[in-house]
Design a protein around this motif. Structure first.
Motif: not given
Length: 241
Positions: A206-218
């Motif tokens: 339910h996340l966009t790829e950009r949101e997943r990338a930000k979550l991976r960074t966090a």
């Protein structure tokens, strides 16, 4: 000066998203397709159960806390909760009316359910705004940050496993990236690893790829996204995932 933590914000973001999703599903439902009707009415019932649970938790924990140190401060929202409970019962009756009808009568019953649900959601949106502003101000005026956090943890601790998964399904994807990161960072530190990974698998479709990338960074690392088909499953199935 940093604004105090608002105990209402994230759960209300999730509820708003869930309500809008189910309302859209009811509007798109094909009343002539029995399988579609069963699936969508199941989503409606899951939402109604979620709303009833949310009311109960706010009554038991937040209204109790407000009244303990600011008597009368929860009066308005408490009365609105009683009205919402009545509305939930009426909505369940409307769901049964759709189930019991056929043909043109089902078409009319489905439209009646759609309109009643829309009004219920509209009332809830206004209600949640009052809680996030007025009730929040009262709560933070009478409780320390640590005390508010303890209330929040008590609510979280009272949830069943299914309630927890349903809450995370809607709350985490509906949060802003920094809110999502803080929420999941805390879970990564405190929850058992299997539970944390189950939540990640639940929300990533339910996340966009950009949101997943930000979550991976966090978070430092995030397992690959799960089956994208989960995004189309109703909440009652996701709660059991």
């Amino acid at each position: 000066m940093n604004e105090r933590h608002n105990i209402y914000t994230l759960i209300h973001k999730g509820l708003r998203a869930w309500m809008c999703d189910v309302l859209t599903a009811v509007g798109r439902m094909d009343p002539h397709d029995p399988a579609d009707v069963v699936a969508v009415l199941g989503e409606v019932r899951a939402l109604l159960a979620g709303c009833a649970s949310h009311l109960e938790h706010e009554n038991d924990y937040l209204h109790t806390a407000l009244e303990a140190r600011a008597p009368g401060s929860a009066g308005v929202t408490a009365l609105e909760h009683e009205h919402h409970e009545q509305s939930l019962a009426l909505l369940e009756s409307s769901v049964r009316a759709v189930e019991a009808s056929a043909g043109s009568l089902r078409v009319a019953a489905a439209m009646d359910l759609y309109r009643q649900l829309a009004l219920f959601i509209a009332e809830n949106f206004k209600h949640m705004h009052v809680e996030e502003t007025e009730n929040h101000a009262t709560l933070t005026a009478h409780y320390t940050e640590a005390e508010v956090f303890a209330i929040e943890q008590a609510i979280v601790g009272s949830l069943t496993p299914d309630e927890t998964m349903t809450t995370m399904r809607w709350m985490a994807p509906s949060a802003a990236p920094h809110e999502r990161a803080a929420l999941l960072s805390g879970m990564k530190q405190n929850a058992p690893r299997p539970a944390f990974e189950a939540v990640l698998g639940l929300i990533q479709p339910h996340l966009t790829e950009r949101e997943r990338a930000k979550l991976r960074t966090a978070l430092g690392s995030v397992p690959p996204a799960g089956d994208e088909s989960m995004a189309s499953k109703p909440a009652r199935d996701l709660a059991a995932a």
